[in-house]
Design a protein around this motif. Sequence first.
Motif, PDB file in Angstrom:
ATOM      1  N   ALA A 136      24.003  -4.917   5.414  1.00 23.26           N
ATOM      2  CA  ALA A 136      25.332  -5.065   4.816  1.00 23.26           C
ATOM      3  C   ALA A 136      25.272  -5.874   3.523  1.00 23.26           C
ATOM      4  O   ALA A 136      25.896  -5.522   2.513  1.00 23.26           O
ATOM      5  N   VAL A 137      24.529  -6.971   3.542  1.00 22.37           N
ATOM      6  CA  VAL A 137      24.422  -7.821   2.353  1.00 22.37           C
ATOM      7  C   VAL A 137      23.701  -7.084   1.226  1.00 22.37           C
ATOM      8  O   VAL A 137      24.094  -7.166   0.058  1.00 22.37           O
ATOM      9  N   LEU A 138      22.655  -6.337   1.559  1.00 21.90           N
ATOM     10  CA  LEU A 138      21.914  -5.604   0.532  1.00 21.90           C
ATOM     11  C   LEU A 138      22.798  -4.563  -0.148  1.00 21.90           C
ATOM     12  O   LEU A 138      22.792  -4.431  -1.381  1.00 21.90           O
ATOM     13  N   TRP A 139      23.571  -3.850   0.622  1.00 17.23           N
ATOM     14  CA  TRP A 139      24.478  -2.826   0.060  1.00 17.23           C
ATOM     15  C   TRP A 139      25.499  -3.462  -0.879  1.00 17.23           C
ATOM     16  O   TRP A 139      25.707  -2.976  -1.994  1.00 17.23           O
ATOM     17  N   VAL A 158      27.133 -14.878   5.132  1.00 19.84           N
ATOM     18  CA  VAL A 158      26.928 -13.835   6.130  1.00 19.84           C
ATOM     19  C   VAL A 158      25.661 -14.118   6.935  1.00 19.84           C
ATOM     20  O   VAL A 158      25.622 -13.957   8.164  1.00 19.84           O
ATOM     21  N   ASN A 159      24.614 -14.550   6.219  1.00 18.01           N
ATOM     22  CA  ASN A 159      23.355 -14.878   6.889  1.00 18.01           C
ATOM     23  C   ASN A 159      23.564 -15.982   7.920  1.00 18.01           C
ATOM     24  O   ASN A 159      23.107 -15.894   9.057  1.00 18.01           O
ATOM     25  N   SER A 160      24.273 -17.037   7.528  1.00 16.04           N
ATOM     26  CA  SER A 160      24.503 -18.150   8.451  1.00 16.04           C
ATOM     27  C   SER A 160      25.420 -17.753   9.595  1.00 16.04           C
ATOM     28  O   SER A 160      25.258 -18.228  10.728  1.00 16.04           O
ATOM     29  N   LEU A 161      26.390 -16.870   9.303  1.00 15.89           N
ATOM     30  CA  LEU A 161      27.253 -16.380  10.379  1.00 15.89           C
ATOM     31  C   LEU A 161      26.437 -15.576  11.388  1.00 15.89           C
ATOM     32  O   LEU A 161      26.599 -15.735  12.609  1.00 15.89           O
TER      33      LEU A 161
END
Length: 308
Positions: free
Chosen positions: A94-97, A42-45
């Motif tokens: 979003a990633v943290l959740w 997700v980070n790279s996207l």
Amino acid sequence: MDRVAALRRVGLVVLGVNALLALAKGGVYVSTGSLAVGSEAVNSLGDAVYSLVIVAGLYVTTQPPDEVHPHGHERIEPFVSLFVALGLFAAGGAVLWQSLEAALAGGTTGAPGVLAVAVLAGGAGAKYLLYRYCLRAAEVHRSPALRAAALDNRADILTALAALAGVLGASVGLPVLDPLAGAVVALGILYTGLDIVRDNVAYLVGAAPPEDLQDEIVARALSHPDVEGVHDVVAHYVGPEIDVSLHVEVEGKRTVREAHDIETAIVATIGDIDEVDDVFVHVDPRELGEWKDGERVGPDRGEFGEAD
């Protein structure tokens, strides 16, 4: 290579590398189910999306001056950086959740394996190279957007290492480490967004440049042999560049041409500072009583030679 070509080239390189990393990490996430790898995907996207924004933004900001923007389009660049920050905030949240939900559920199932380790280690190496590449280009070409990209890549090195630790922990029987590593990645993403906002707000609100640069501006004005003092110095950011206005104090028995020559010389020497865009000089003659003894800076002969 000129600034326009260099900025566009860097933007395309960053876009290409981030797109490849997003595809690689996404493929490994699908095959392993690792949240640490998924958060990195997700980070790279997000990086790929903001890289596309940077490419488009740099295309606009490197357009030549026109009737609507007579000073050029560089002042749009901080807005491009803030758009990058907004995207990072959304991705990080979003990633943290997702990671916290998985951690409360006891972690992920299955072992990520060698492929996950390889893609994360390779991603960290690629991000380090991008960080150095973008940072140097940002310093050479004074680009807030590329500095934002450099800061993001620097944070990505740490988040990739955190994700790698989570993957290795899950591989040795500690599955909760995988989502916890994903949460660390998310915090790194959010911190990078905050860092970018802090850097670029100064460009948008007209903040003063660093003190050492202000001192250099004054020193260059005082280095003219006919300048006895300087006051009312105002230097502030207009976009990523600096506008300067100041009053110089000279003896009043001079022709208009001589006053003009003094002003032109000071404008030129201050304008030679890379960060400075426009310079406005007001010449104060002694006879009009405009000298401000309480605020004057004594002469410091330099570039223009010794006083008579």
